[in-house]
Design a protein around this motif. Structure first.
Motif, PDB file in Angstrom:
ATOM      1  N   TYR A  31       0.854  -1.076   0.017  1.00  0.00           N
ATOM      2  CA  TYR A  31      -0.153  -0.149   0.036  1.00  0.00           C
ATOM      3  C   TYR A  31       0.790   1.250   0.070  1.00  0.00           C
ATOM      4  N   MET A  32       0.540   2.236  -0.980  1.00  0.00           N
ATOM      5  CA  MET A  32       1.071   3.571  -0.882  1.00  0.00           C
ATOM      6  C   MET A  32      -0.104   4.571  -0.639  1.00  0.00           C
ATOM      7  N   PHE A  33       0.305   5.751  -0.165  1.00  0.00           N
ATOM      8  CA  PHE A  33      -0.604   6.607   0.096  1.00  0.00           C
ATOM      9  C   PHE A  33       0.083   8.251  -0.386  1.00  0.00           C
ATOM     10  N   TRP A  34      -0.880   9.128  -0.816  1.00  0.00           N
ATOM     11  CA  TRP A  34      -0.676  10.566  -0.907  1.00  0.00           C
ATOM     12  C   TRP A  34      -1.442  11.358  -0.181  1.00  0.00           C
ATOM     13  N   TYR A  35      -1.187  12.163   0.824  1.00  0.00           N
ATOM     14  CA  TYR A  35      -1.785  13.115   1.709  1.00  0.00           C
ATOM     15  C   TYR A  35      -1.172  14.584   1.469  1.00  0.00           C
ATOM     16  N   ARG A  36      -2.318  15.473   1.852  1.00  0.00           N
ATOM     17  CA  ARG A  36      -1.891  16.901   1.724  1.00  0.00           C
ATOM     18  C   ARG A  36      -1.983  17.477   2.934  1.00  0.00           C
ATOM     19  N   GLN A  37      -1.232  18.261   3.541  1.00  0.00           N
ATOM     20  CA  GLN A  37      -1.506  18.916   4.939  1.00  0.00           C
ATOM     21  C   GLN A  37      -1.687  20.527   4.771  1.00  0.00           C
ATOM     22  N   ARG A  44      -5.306  15.411   4.432  1.00  0.00           N
ATOM     23  CA  ARG A  44      -6.210  14.736   3.932  1.00  0.00           C
ATOM     24  C   ARG A  44      -5.558  13.719   2.716  1.00  0.00           C
ATOM     25  N   LEU A  45      -6.626  12.798   2.709  1.00  0.00           N
ATOM     26  CA  LEU A  45      -5.893  11.544   1.712  1.00  0.00           C
ATOM     27  C   LEU A  45      -6.212  11.899   0.187  1.00  0.00           C
ATOM     28  N   ILE A  46      -5.452  12.076  -0.733  1.00  0.00           N
ATOM     29  CA  ILE A  46      -5.599  12.253  -1.950  1.00  0.00           C
ATOM     30  C   ILE A  46      -5.931  11.175  -2.813  1.00  0.00           C
ATOM     31  N   TYR A  47      -4.838  10.349  -2.905  1.00  0.00           N
ATOM     32  CA  TYR A  47      -4.877   9.207  -3.651  1.00  0.00           C
ATOM     33  C   TYR A  47      -4.325   7.910  -2.668  1.00  0.00           C
ATOM     34  N   ILE A  54      -3.237  -0.522  -9.289  1.00  0.00           N
ATOM     35  CA  ILE A  54      -4.302  -0.350  -8.513  1.00  0.00           C
ATOM     36  C   ILE A  54      -3.998   0.798  -7.736  1.00  0.00           C
ATOM     37  N   THR A  55      -5.053   1.719  -8.115  1.00  0.00           N
ATOM     38  CA  THR A  55      -5.258   3.066  -7.403  1.00  0.00           C
ATOM     39  C   THR A  55      -6.478   3.332  -7.209  1.00  0.00           C
ATOM     40  N   ASP A  56      -6.684   4.338  -6.273  1.00  0.00           N
ATOM     41  CA  ASP A  56      -8.104   4.763  -5.817  1.00  0.00           C
ATOM     42  C   ASP A  56      -8.081   6.121  -5.259  1.00  0.00           C
ATOM     43  N   LYS A  57      -9.312   6.773  -5.541  1.00  0.00           N
ATOM     44  CA  LYS A  57      -9.252   8.217  -4.970  1.00  0.00           C
ATOM     45  C   LYS A  57      -9.418   8.237  -3.410  1.00  0.00           C
ATOM     46  N   GLY A  58      -9.063   9.286  -3.046  1.00  0.00           N
ATOM     47  CA  GLY A  58      -9.201   9.440  -1.394  1.00  0.00           C
ATOM     48  C   GLY A  58     -10.228  10.600  -1.272  1.00  0.00           C
ATOM     49  N   GLU A  59     -10.126  11.494  -0.419  1.00  0.00           N
ATOM     50  CA  GLU A  59     -10.938  12.601  -0.134  1.00  0.00           C
ATOM     51  C   GLU A  59     -10.900  13.813  -0.918  1.00  0.00           C
ATOM     52  N   VAL A  60      -9.731  14.085  -1.302  1.00  0.00           N
ATOM     53  CA  VAL A  60      -9.586  15.160  -2.120  1.00  0.00           C
ATOM     54  C   VAL A  60      -8.504  15.108  -3.360  1.00  0.00           C
ATOM     55  N   PRO A  61      -9.219  14.029  -4.451  1.00  0.00           N
ATOM     56  CA  PRO A  61      -8.685  13.858  -5.423  1.00  0.00           C
ATOM     57  C   PRO A  61      -8.566  14.888  -6.982  1.00  0.00           C
ATOM     58  N   ASP A  62      -9.355  16.043  -6.698  1.00  0.00           N
ATOM     59  CA  ASP A  62      -9.541  16.590  -7.722  1.00  0.00           C
ATOM     60  C   ASP A  62      -8.143  17.413  -8.314  1.00  0.00           C
ATOM     61  N   GLY A  63      -7.866  17.395  -9.449  1.00  0.00           N
ATOM     62  CA  GLY A  63      -6.580  17.972  -9.930  1.00  0.00           C
ATOM     63  C   GLY A  63      -5.356  17.220  -9.775  1.00  0.00           C
TER      64      GLY A  63
END
Lengths: 112, 114
Positions: A31-37, A44-47, A54-63
């Motif tokens: 598993y790997m994750f991208w967050y923005r602070q 908040r989770l981006i993707y 295999i990838t999936d959207k998180g809370e704030v994926p737009d852009g």
């Protein structure tokens, strides 16, 4: 033992430009994750990705766009950067199944 | 939807004192995990402590311990004998066991005063 690294550590870009933030882990975590602070929002989770390809959207994926062709790499691309994407970006990885997530050192991105 | 609430935006305590950071969460899931992460001025996110929801015993890591009240959906962090190096932002976090996504609270900024 490099663990999880991010590059660049700091980036300044202009509105409308494409920017790619890199993330690399040496643990073979699935598993790997991208967050923005952002101030006042915590992280908040981006993707996220459960495995290569295999990838999936998180809370704030737009852009944002992600890809994961290899298990160890998980790049995050801002296709056309906006000022609202000025933030600190963290990559994380875990073995999944409730395992602890371990974080990279972060990338501070400024969009002018 | 799951939520995590940290009601104390900022706290200050004297060195060597004990401090407790509050965290409440909301979920209908039965299989989940709770975490406290520390973020010092270096910005690095560091795991402080982890608790599995199915375990009744409170997790402990040296000077750090939690008070996990499952029925009340409360997960507070106690720091004993606080040290200057404990100065940091502390994030409470929640993970559902089935999807490994973490939801973070907004953080508590802790200042340890000499």
């Amino acid at each position: 033992d490099a663990g999880i690294t991010q590059s660049p550590r700091y980036k300044i870009t202009e509105t409308g430009r494409q920017v790619t933030l890199m993330c690399h882990q040496t643990w073979s975590h699935s598993y790997m994750f991208w967050y923005r602070q952002d101030l006042g929002h915590g992280l908040r989770l981006i993707y996220y990705s459960a495995a290569a390809d295999i990838t999936d959207k998180g809370e704030v994926p737009d852009g944002y766009v992600v890809s994961r062709s290899k298990t160890e790499n998980f790049p995050l691309t801002l296709e056309s950067a906006t000022r609202s994407q000025t933030s600190v970006y963290f990559c994380a990885s875990s073995a999944g199944s409730g395992s602890t997530q371990y974080f990279g050192p972060g990338t501070r991105l400024t969009v002018l | 939807a799951q939520t995590v609430t940290q009601s104390q935006p900022e706290m200050s305590v004297q060195e060597a004192e004990t401090v407790t950071l509050s965290c409440t969460y909301d979920t209908s899931e039965s299989n989940y995990y709770l975490f406290w992460y520390k973020q010092p001025p270096s910005r690095q996110m560091i795991l402080v402590i982890r608790q599995e929801a199915y375990k009744q015993q409170n997790a402990t890591e040296n000077r750090f311990s939690v008070n996990f009240q499952k029925a009340a959906k409360s997960f507070s962090l106690k720091i004993s004998d606080s040290q200057l190096g404990d100065t940091a932002m502390y994030f409470c976090a929640f993970m559902i066991g089935r999807d490994d996504k973490i939801i973070f609270g907004k953080g508590t900024r802790l200042h340890i005063l000499p």
